[in-house]
Design a protein around this motif. Structure first.
Motif, PDB file in Angstrom:
ATOM      1  N   GLU A  26       0.823  -1.213   0.000  1.00 18.65           N
ATOM      2  CA  GLU A  26       0.000   0.000   0.000  1.00 18.65           C
ATOM      3  C   GLU A  26       0.859   1.265   0.000  1.00 18.65           C
ATOM      4  O   GLU A  26       0.484   2.265  -0.602  1.00 18.65           O
ATOM      5  CB  GLU A  26      -0.930   0.023   1.208  1.00 18.65           C
ATOM      6  N   ALA A  27       2.018   1.216   0.650  1.00 15.01           N
ATOM      7  CA  ALA A  27       2.897   2.383   0.720  1.00 15.01           C
ATOM      8  C   ALA A  27       3.420   2.766  -0.666  1.00 15.01           C
ATOM      9  O   ALA A  27       3.681   3.942  -0.938  1.00 15.01           O
ATOM     10  CB  ALA A  27       4.060   2.107   1.664  1.00 15.01           C
ATOM     11  N   GLU A  28       3.576   1.787  -1.550  1.00 20.33           N
ATOM     12  CA  GLU A  28       4.034   2.060  -2.918  1.00 20.33           C
ATOM     13  C   GLU A  28       2.949   2.724  -3.754  1.00 20.33           C
ATOM     14  O   GLU A  28       3.232   3.420  -4.718  1.00 20.33           O
ATOM     15  CB  GLU A  28       4.427   0.764  -3.629  1.00 20.33           C
ATOM     16  N   LEU A  29       1.701   2.479  -3.381  1.00 15.60           N
ATOM     17  CA  LEU A  29       0.562   2.956  -4.151  1.00 15.60           C
ATOM     18  C   LEU A  29       0.150   4.344  -3.657  1.00 15.60           C
ATOM     19  O   LEU A  29      -0.881   4.522  -3.043  1.00 15.60           O
ATOM     20  CB  LEU A  29      -0.601   1.962  -4.044  1.00 15.60           C
ATOM     21  N   THR A  30       1.015   5.315  -3.932  1.00 14.85           N
ATOM     22  CA  THR A  30       0.691   6.697  -3.571  1.00 14.85           C
ATOM     23  C   THR A  30      -0.378   7.213  -4.531  1.00 14.85           C
ATOM     24  O   THR A  30      -0.637   6.592  -5.567  1.00 14.85           O
ATOM     25  CB  THR A  30       1.935   7.605  -3.653  1.00 14.85           C
ATOM     26  N   ASP A  31      -0.977   8.345  -4.194  1.00 11.76           N
ATOM     27  CA  ASP A  31      -2.041   8.902  -5.033  1.00 11.76           C
ATOM     28  C   ASP A  31      -1.587   9.144  -6.464  1.00 11.76           C
ATOM     29  O   ASP A  31      -2.350   8.968  -7.399  1.00 11.76           O
ATOM     30  CB  ASP A  31      -2.555  10.228  -4.451  1.00 11.76           C
ATOM     31  N   GLN A  73      -5.230   8.418  -7.777  1.00 12.05           N
ATOM     32  CA  GLN A  73      -6.058   9.624  -7.708  1.00 12.05           C
ATOM     33  C   GLN A  73      -7.036   9.688  -8.876  1.00 12.05           C
ATOM     34  O   GLN A  73      -8.204  10.031  -8.697  1.00 12.05           O
ATOM     35  CB  GLN A  73      -5.185  10.884  -7.674  1.00 12.05           C
ATOM     36  N   LYS A  74      -6.582   9.314 -10.070  1.00 14.21           N
ATOM     37  CA  LYS A  74      -7.474   9.336 -11.233  1.00 14.21           C
ATOM     38  C   LYS A  74      -8.555   8.262 -11.112  1.00 14.21           C
ATOM     39  O   LYS A  74      -9.692   8.479 -11.518  1.00 14.21           O
ATOM     40  CB  LYS A  74      -6.682   9.190 -12.526  1.00 14.21           C
ATOM     41  N   ALA A  75      -8.207   7.117 -10.549  1.00 16.45           N
ATOM     42  CA  ALA A  75      -9.199   6.067 -10.320  1.00 16.45           C
ATOM     43  C   ALA A  75     -10.243   6.561  -9.322  1.00 16.45           C
ATOM     44  O   ALA A  75     -11.444   6.385  -9.515  1.00 16.45           O
ATOM     45  CB  ALA A  75      -8.528   4.800  -9.799  1.00 16.45           C
TER      46      ALA A  75
END
Length: 87
Positions: A26-31, A73-75
């Motif tokens: 989750e930490a890799e998946l920034t906005d 963020q786009k999702a």
């Protein structure tokens, strides 16, 4: 009704869902982390994410919309708009 749609879509829940599908931390998946450039997502993985999101949020995402979703963020923005329209 839009208030309900907004609360139904939680960004951290979305982050957990997408991270789980992509098998990334989750930490890799920034906005703003680009799915392809930063996370190595291929077209099949992107399609899998969209299928999971369609089921989870009961929305229909078109192919052109799929191409626009390049980061979390786009999702989130796309889903928020879809849920707003459905409300």
């Amino acid at each position: 009704m839009s208030e309900t749609a907004a609360t139904a879509l939680d960004k951290e829940d979305l982050r957990r869902t997408v991270a789980d599908v992509l098998d990334v931390d989750e930490a890799e998946l920034t906005d703003e982390a680009d799915f392809v450039e930063n996370l190595g997502v291929d077209s099949l993985m992107a399609l899998e994410v969209m299928v999971v999101l369609e089921k989870k949020y009961s929305v229909k995402l078109g192919e052109s919309e799929l191409k626009e979703v390049t980061c979390l963020q786009k999702a989130y923005d796309l889903l928020a708009a879809k849920l707003q329209d459905a409300a």
